[in-house]
Design an enzyme around this catalytic site. Structure first.
Site, short mmCIF file in Angstrom:
data_model
loop_
_atom_site.label_atom_id
_atom_site.label_comp_id
_atom_site.label_asym_id
_atom_site.label_seq_id
_atom_site.Cartn_x
_atom_site.Cartn_y
_atom_site.Cartn_z
CE LYS A 22 -1.63 1.62 4.03
NZ LYS A 22 -1.44 3.03 4.42
CG ASN A 23 2.24 2.81 3.56
OD1 ASN A 23 1.10 3.17 3.28
ND2 ASN A 23 2.64 2.60 4.81
NE ARG A 96 -0.67 12.24 7.77
CZ ARG A 96 -0.46 13.51 8.08
NH1 ARG A 96 -1.43 14.21 8.60
NH2 ARG A 96 0.71 14.07 7.87
CB CYS A 120 -4.49 10.82 11.44
SG CYS A 120 -2.84 10.27 11.79
NE ARG A 125 0.88 10.30 10.08
CZ ARG A 125 0.37 9.37 9.28
NH1 ARG A 125 -0.85 8.95 9.46
NH2 ARG A 125 1.08 8.88 8.30
N PRO A 126 2.21 16.72 11.36
CG PRO A 126 3.80 18.06 12.40
CD PRO A 126 3.08 16.76 12.53
CB VAL A 127 2.63 18.51 5.84
CG1 VAL A 127 1.87 17.20 5.79
CG2 VAL A 127 1.67 19.69 5.92
CG ASP A 128 6.93 20.64 10.23
OD1 ASP A 128 6.51 19.49 10.01
OD2 ASP A 128 7.68 20.89 11.19
CG LEU A 129 10.62 17.87 8.04
CD1 LEU A 129 10.21 18.66 9.26
CD2 LEU A 129 10.94 16.44 8.42
CG ASP A 311 3.26 1.35 9.49
OD1 ASP A 311 2.87 2.20 10.32
OD2 ASP A 311 3.48 1.62 8.30
CB ILE A 333 7.59 6.49 14.45
CG1 ILE A 333 8.77 5.52 14.36
CG2 ILE A 333 7.38 7.24 13.14
CD1 ILE A 333 10.10 6.12 13.98
NE ARG A 403 -7.28 4.61 5.46
CZ ARG A 403 -6.96 5.83 5.84
NH1 ARG A 403 -7.47 6.32 6.94
NH2 ARG A 403 -6.15 6.56 5.11
#
Ligand code: EPZ
Length: 429
Positions: A22-23, A96, A120, A125-129, A311, A333, A403
């Site tokens: 999936k990933n 996401r 979530c 889980r920010p997206v700053d990077l 995971d 993590i 999912r």
């Protein structure tokens, strides 16, 4: 909402074919935005998440055709023209990974407006990077009312980027944008997860020039355009690990095929230490456990690849609930990834959580009960617990499971598990 009912007790014996990851599939699908030529992905898992993303890609102008190929399921992606560079909240919030369309849309068209994904259940889980890296590549970024608007009318430019810590998503996203940037980009402290290697190799097959694949420094020499390609999605190491733990939990002998044992050695090392037999094969692994012998407690700390995968943390914790002795499970993590612990406690597990650490005191047996899935990997851990809990365990909110696990009931039933889905006819998930 559908639920899954499991009667605990039967050993698992048989063969389970592992699906495409999936990933990896989600990022490979997004790569189709980067070219006007067809990208054929084989070994494609059919999951709720790949469907969500297919819907988003279609509204950007990507034609998505699912079909049966010579080697199983495949999907053809073709974006002759990008018809919209807008990704609405309704579609991005469902998953996401959708946010990763931002970089490729920007690289191909020079502009994009994409909803922020939001938090979530497993953490903020920010997206700053992601945004810092795209800015370093020359994008002008504005945040407004929950949306990211990005502009690079003259195209992106290569840059030296050192991530402050390892992020799978930020590495992939930057890679997806940098392949079409002018000049050279160097990504330091890049994530090394096998799915990133898969993406980088697929991009290379499409004409990208990437050095350092599978290391933590990626050097990308930008090209002006990419071509189509045919690419087979790497096996899903998390699905593989989940079934390996299921076999260890239930006892018996399960052969996992269409897989690669080398992708989950951090897990299998711990399983061996716990008393499970693991035998690598040409196309996967055989997992064996004598049900008469109790497992031993083993400590685990989640880390970035090649360390123990976050995971697989919930699944391993489940295994430890019935081991002899105490084990300490540390989650490094995500800040909130122990929601399965109280659900496992409903089945009789003895787990106490303090900050990022769970102490699991092994018990002799679990007892079936109704439990609730909280996220994808937590759901499969509850199914695994149900395989040995006495009586019936029902796992609610199974849409989480759908999912990321393809035909789970069918794969486990083939090995002797007593598991069935209880359909909710009014369910829209
Ligand atoms: C990917 O998430 C996976 N998702 C996750 O799988 C997996 O758990 C995770 O990598 C770690 O292996 C997909 O591939 C779709 P990160 P991602 O960026 O990319 C923080 C599953 O069950 N961070 O490596 O989001 C972040 O909050 C899922 O299949 C920032 O602070 O993971 C987290 O604490 C769940 N700022 C840590 O870094 C950023 O800009 C690692 O996240 C980015 C991340």
């Amino acid at each position: 909402m559908d639920s899954i009912a499991i009667q605990g007790g039967p050993l698992l014996n048989g063969t389970i074919p592992i699906s495409g990851a999936k990933n990896s599939a989600l990022k490979l699908m997004v790569a189709s935005i980067l070219t006007d030529q067809p990208l054929l992905l084989t070994n494609m898992p059919r999951l709720a998440d790949t469907k969500f993303l297919g819907r988003l890609l279609r509204q950007h102008g990507v034609e998505v055709t699912e079909r049966d190929g010579a080697d199983g399921q495949e999907t053809l992606f073709h974006a002759p023209e990008i018809t919209s560079t807008f990704a609405p909240y309704e579609l991005v919030r469902q998953m996401r990974a959708s946010f990763n369309v931002l970089g490729p849309l920007l690289a191909r068209t020079g502009h994009a407006k994409v909803s922020l994904p939001g938090g979530c259940t497993i953490g903020a889980r920010p997206v700053d990077l992601h945004l810092q890296a795209l800015t370093a590549l020359g994008a002008a970024i504005e945040l407004d009312e929950g949306y990211v608007s990005a502009m690079a009318p003259k195209g992106l430019r290569g840059a030296e980027i050192e991530f402050p810590f390892v992020s799978v998503g930020a590495t992939e996203h930057t890679l997806l944008a940098a392949v079409l940037a002018q000049g050279t980009t160097v990504l330091r402290r890049a994530a090394m997860e096998p799915e990133i290697g898969d993406l980088a190799r697929c991009l290379t097959a499409m004409g990208a020039r990437i050095e350092g694949i599978d290391t933590d420094v990626l050097t990308i020499h930008g090209v002006t355009s990419l071509t189509g390609a045919t690419w087979s999605v790497i096996p899903d190491r998390i699905e593989m690990g989940s079934y390996a733990v299921a076999a260890a939990m239930a006892g018996g002998e399960v052969r996992l095929t269409r897989a690669r044992a080398g992708l989950m050695t951090a897990l299998t090392d711990k399983m061996i230490a716990a008393g499970v037999e693991v035998e690598p094969t040409d196309d996967g692994v055989i997992v064996r456990r004598d049900p008469k012998q109790r497992l031993r407690a083993v400590d685990v700390t989640t880390e970035v690849y090649p360390g123990f995968a976050t995971d697989l943390q919930a699944q391993f914790m489940t295994l430890m609930t019935v081991a002899e002795g105490d084990s300490v499970i540390r989650e490094n993590i995500f800040e909130n990834r122990f929601m399965h612990a109280p659900e496992l406690a409903r089945l009789g597990a003895d787990i106490s959580v303090h900050a990022g650490e769970a102490l699991v005191k092994g018990v002799e047996a679990l007892q079936g009960a109704p439990v609730m899935a909280t996220d994808l990997r937590a759901s499969v851990s509850l199914v695994i617990a149900g395989l040995v809990a006495t009586g019936e365990t029902t796992v609610g909110r199974v849409y989480h499971l759908d999912r990321g696990f393809e035909r789970l009931e069918e794969k486990l039933t083939a090995c002797g598990a007593q598991i069935r889905r209880i359909k909710d006819e009014g369910d829209e998930h």
